[in-house]
Scaffold this motif. Structure first.
Motif, PDB file in Angstrom:
ATOM      1  N   GLN A 190      -4.785  12.453  -1.086  1.00  0.00           N
ATOM      2  CA  GLN A 190      -5.895  11.488  -1.033  1.00  0.00           C
ATOM      3  C   GLN A 190      -5.411  10.042  -1.021  1.00  0.00           C
ATOM      4  O   GLN A 190      -6.233   9.131  -0.954  1.00  0.00           O
ATOM      5  N   SER A 191      -4.112   9.827  -1.128  1.00  0.00           N
ATOM      6  CA  SER A 191      -3.621   8.437  -1.207  1.00  0.00           C
ATOM      7  C   SER A 191      -3.635   7.789   0.178  1.00  0.00           C
ATOM      8  O   SER A 191      -2.931   8.219   1.102  1.00  0.00           O
ATOM      9  N   PRO A 192      -4.414   6.717   0.336  1.00  0.00           N
ATOM     10  CA  PRO A 192      -4.482   6.069   1.651  1.00  0.00           C
ATOM     11  C   PRO A 192      -3.182   5.356   2.018  1.00  0.00           C
ATOM     12  O   PRO A 192      -2.844   5.242   3.205  1.00  0.00           O
ATOM     13  N   TYR A 193      -2.445   4.881   1.004  1.00  0.00           N
ATOM     14  CA  TYR A 193      -1.171   4.216   1.311  1.00  0.00           C
ATOM     15  C   TYR A 193      -0.147   5.255   1.772  1.00  0.00           C
ATOM     16  O   TYR A 193       0.660   4.996   2.662  1.00  0.00           O
ATOM     17  N   ALA A 194      -0.177   6.437   1.151  1.00  0.00           N
ATOM     18  CA  ALA A 194       0.728   7.503   1.594  1.00  0.00           C
ATOM     19  C   ALA A 194       0.321   7.978   2.994  1.00  0.00           C
ATOM     20  O   ALA A 194       1.174   8.290   3.830  1.00  0.00           O
ATOM     21  N   ARG A 210     -12.656   2.249  -7.301  1.00  0.00           N
ATOM     22  CA  ARG A 210     -12.589   3.682  -7.617  1.00  0.00           C
ATOM     23  C   ARG A 210     -12.143   3.881  -9.079  1.00  0.00           C
ATOM     24  O   ARG A 210     -12.725   4.663  -9.823  1.00  0.00           O
ATOM     25  N   TYR A 211     -11.090   3.156  -9.492  1.00  0.00           N
ATOM     26  CA  TYR A 211     -10.602   3.307 -10.857  1.00  0.00           C
ATOM     27  C   TYR A 211     -11.653   2.869 -11.880  1.00  0.00           C
ATOM     28  O   TYR A 211     -11.676   3.369 -13.010  1.00  0.00           O
ATOM     29  N   GLU A 212     -12.517   1.928 -11.461  1.00  0.00           N
ATOM     30  CA  GLU A 212     -13.537   1.437 -12.387  1.00  0.00           C
ATOM     31  C   GLU A 212     -14.415   2.591 -12.895  1.00  0.00           C
ATOM     32  O   GLU A 212     -14.793   2.618 -14.060  1.00  0.00           O
ATOM     33  N   TYR A 266      10.013   1.812  -1.872  1.00  0.00           N
ATOM     34  CA  TYR A 266       8.599   1.630  -2.087  1.00  0.00           C
ATOM     35  C   TYR A 266       8.343   0.179  -1.731  1.00  0.00           C
ATOM     36  O   TYR A 266       9.262  -0.645  -1.734  1.00  0.00           O
ATOM     37  N   ASP A 267       7.177  -0.278  -1.366  1.00  0.00           N
ATOM     38  CA  ASP A 267       5.938   0.456  -1.276  1.00  0.00           C
ATOM     39  C   ASP A 267       5.687   0.891   0.161  1.00  0.00           C
ATOM     40  O   ASP A 267       6.636   0.961   0.927  1.00  0.00           O
ATOM     41  N   SER A 268       4.405   1.117   0.523  1.00  0.00           N
ATOM     42  CA  SER A 268       4.116   1.654   1.854  1.00  0.00           C
ATOM     43  C   SER A 268       4.625   0.732   2.959  1.00  0.00           C
ATOM     44  O   SER A 268       5.102   1.191   3.994  1.00  0.00           O
ATOM     45  N   ARG A 269       4.540  -0.570   2.746  1.00  0.00           N
ATOM     46  CA  ARG A 269       4.982  -1.492   3.811  1.00  0.00           C
ATOM     47  C   ARG A 269       6.482  -1.346   4.067  1.00  0.00           C
ATOM     48  O   ARG A 269       6.934  -1.329   5.199  1.00  0.00           O
ATOM     49  N   GLY A 297       1.444  12.960  -8.975  1.00  0.00           N
ATOM     50  CA  GLY A 297       0.222  12.348  -9.504  1.00  0.00           C
ATOM     51  C   GLY A 297       0.514  10.914  -9.935  1.00  0.00           C
ATOM     52  O   GLY A 297       1.477  10.667 -10.662  1.00  0.00           O
ATOM     53  N   ALA A 298      -0.317   9.983  -9.477  1.00  0.00           N
ATOM     54  CA  ALA A 298      -0.175   8.583  -9.905  1.00  0.00           C
ATOM     55  C   ALA A 298      -1.497   8.157 -10.519  1.00  0.00           C
ATOM     56  O   ALA A 298      -2.554   8.405  -9.953  1.00  0.00           O
ATOM     57  N   HIS A 299      -1.420   7.549 -11.693  1.00  0.00           N
ATOM     58  CA  HIS A 299      -2.641   7.114 -12.379  1.00  0.00           C
ATOM     59  C   HIS A 299      -2.328   5.797 -13.079  1.00  0.00           C
ATOM     60  O   HIS A 299      -1.260   5.679 -13.695  1.00  0.00           O
ATOM     61  N   PRO A 300      -3.231   4.817 -12.998  1.00  0.00           N
ATOM     62  CA  PRO A 300      -2.912   3.500 -13.566  1.00  0.00           C
ATOM     63  C   PRO A 300      -2.814   3.498 -15.093  1.00  0.00           C
ATOM     64  O   PRO A 300      -2.196   2.605 -15.675  1.00  0.00           O
ATOM     65  N   VAL A 301      -3.414   4.492 -15.749  1.00  0.00           N
ATOM     66  CA  VAL A 301      -3.403   4.505 -17.222  1.00  0.00           C
ATOM     67  C   VAL A 301      -2.537   5.647 -17.746  1.00  0.00           C
ATOM     68  O   VAL A 301      -1.628   5.433 -18.565  1.00  0.00           O
ATOM     69  N   GLY A 316       5.385   3.186 -10.950  1.00  0.00           N
ATOM     70  CA  GLY A 316       4.663   4.446 -11.124  1.00  0.00           C
ATOM     71  C   GLY A 316       3.638   4.684 -10.029  1.00  0.00           C
ATOM     72  O   GLY A 316       2.629   5.350 -10.249  1.00  0.00           O
ATOM     73  N   GLN A 317       3.902   4.144  -8.855  1.00  0.00           N
ATOM     74  CA  GLN A 317       2.936   4.268  -7.753  1.00  0.00           C
ATOM     75  C   GLN A 317       3.494   5.120  -6.619  1.00  0.00           C
ATOM     76  O   GLN A 317       4.717   5.200  -6.426  1.00  0.00           O
ATOM     77  N   ILE A 318       2.566   5.701  -5.866  1.00  0.00           N
ATOM     78  CA  ILE A 318       2.909   6.370  -4.605  1.00  0.00           C
ATOM     79  C   ILE A 318       2.348   5.517  -3.468  1.00  0.00           C
ATOM     80  O   ILE A 318       1.356   4.802  -3.702  1.00  0.00           O
ATOM     81  N   PRO A 319       2.980   5.600  -2.310  1.00  0.00           N
ATOM     82  CA  PRO A 319       4.110   6.429  -1.913  1.00  0.00           C
ATOM     83  C   PRO A 319       5.455   5.849  -2.351  1.00  0.00           C
ATOM     84  O   PRO A 319       5.621   4.652  -2.470  1.00  0.00           O
TER      85      PRO A 319
END
Ligand code: GSH
Length: 201
Positions: A8-12, A111-113, A65-68, A34-38, A51-54
């Motif tokens: 589901q990751s749009p950056y990945a 979304r995270y909100e 990293y990151d996607s760019r 799995g990546a989660h901000p908290v 702690g982020q994907i991709p």
């Protein structure tokens, strides 16, 4: 190469589309992470301190990293020009990438909100303001919608990933009726095999 990602990751998704368009996706082993901000993922932090994907692990153990950065690496590795068309087209594509990534940054915060923040701490105005970034970005994209068809570069790929994520997480956002030129382009662009193969379930 091992790509740490989530379906589901749009950056990945951006990275996977670039790899497929460049013809090098078979060189990439996909590993779900799995990546989660908290609830941060210690295994992922060992690869990417954010702690982020991709995140892309290379054969020598180094991690990009990151996607760019990953998209630019794949372009260089596979001799493509998706990331860096020459002349004014380059600056247009990179600016559109920044716009699409910015839409995504806002949409992820929105979304995270609701998905990560406890209900009593949620702030609806914040969520609205994050999604408003996508509306104002789409206004700008709509003005230049005539320049989108026929182009496959990091700009068009990133915008398509941002729209795909909005459709996935905010199906009532209603951007198609407000931005018909972008909608017409997206309907066509989304039929590319790389977009079909990576569409989030
Ligand atoms: N600028 C980064 C953003 C990556 C990003 O935000 N990924 C999300 C998943 S789609 C993530 O890892 N979220 C967990 C977090 O931010 O801690 C990129 O382009 O790769």
């Amino acid at each position: 190469m091992r790509l740490f990602y989530a379906p589901q990751s749009p950056y990945a998704r951006k990275v996977l589309i670039v790899a497929q368009e460049l013809g090098c996706s078979s060189d990439i082993e996909k590993v779900v992470a799995g990546a989660h901000p908290v609830q941060r993922n210690a295994d992922l932090i060992a690869l990417n301190p954010l702690g982020q994907i991709p995140a892309l692990e290379l054969a020598d153990g180094s991690v990009l990293y990151d996607s760019r950065v990953i998209c630019e690496y794949l372009d260089a590795l596979c001799g493509g020009t998706l990331n860096a068309p020459t002349g004014p087209a380059r600056w247009r594509a990179l600016t559109e990438q920044a716009l699409g990534d910015g839409m995504l940054a806002g949409a992820l915060l929105a979304r995270y909100e609701t998905a990560a923040r406890p209900a009593e701490l949620q702030w609806p105005l914040w969520l609205e303001a994050q999604l408003a970034k996508s509306s104002s970005a789409l206004e700008a994209i709509e003005k230049n919608a005539a320049s989108l068809p026929g182009r496959i570069d990091i700009g068009t790929i990133t915008i398509a990933c941002a729209l795909g994520y909005i459709d996935l997480r905010f199906p009532d956002f209603g951007w198609r009726s407000r931005f018909p030129g972008v909608a017409e382009w997206d309907a066509q662009f989304s039929t590319r095999p790389s977009l079909v193969a990576t569409r989030p379930a």
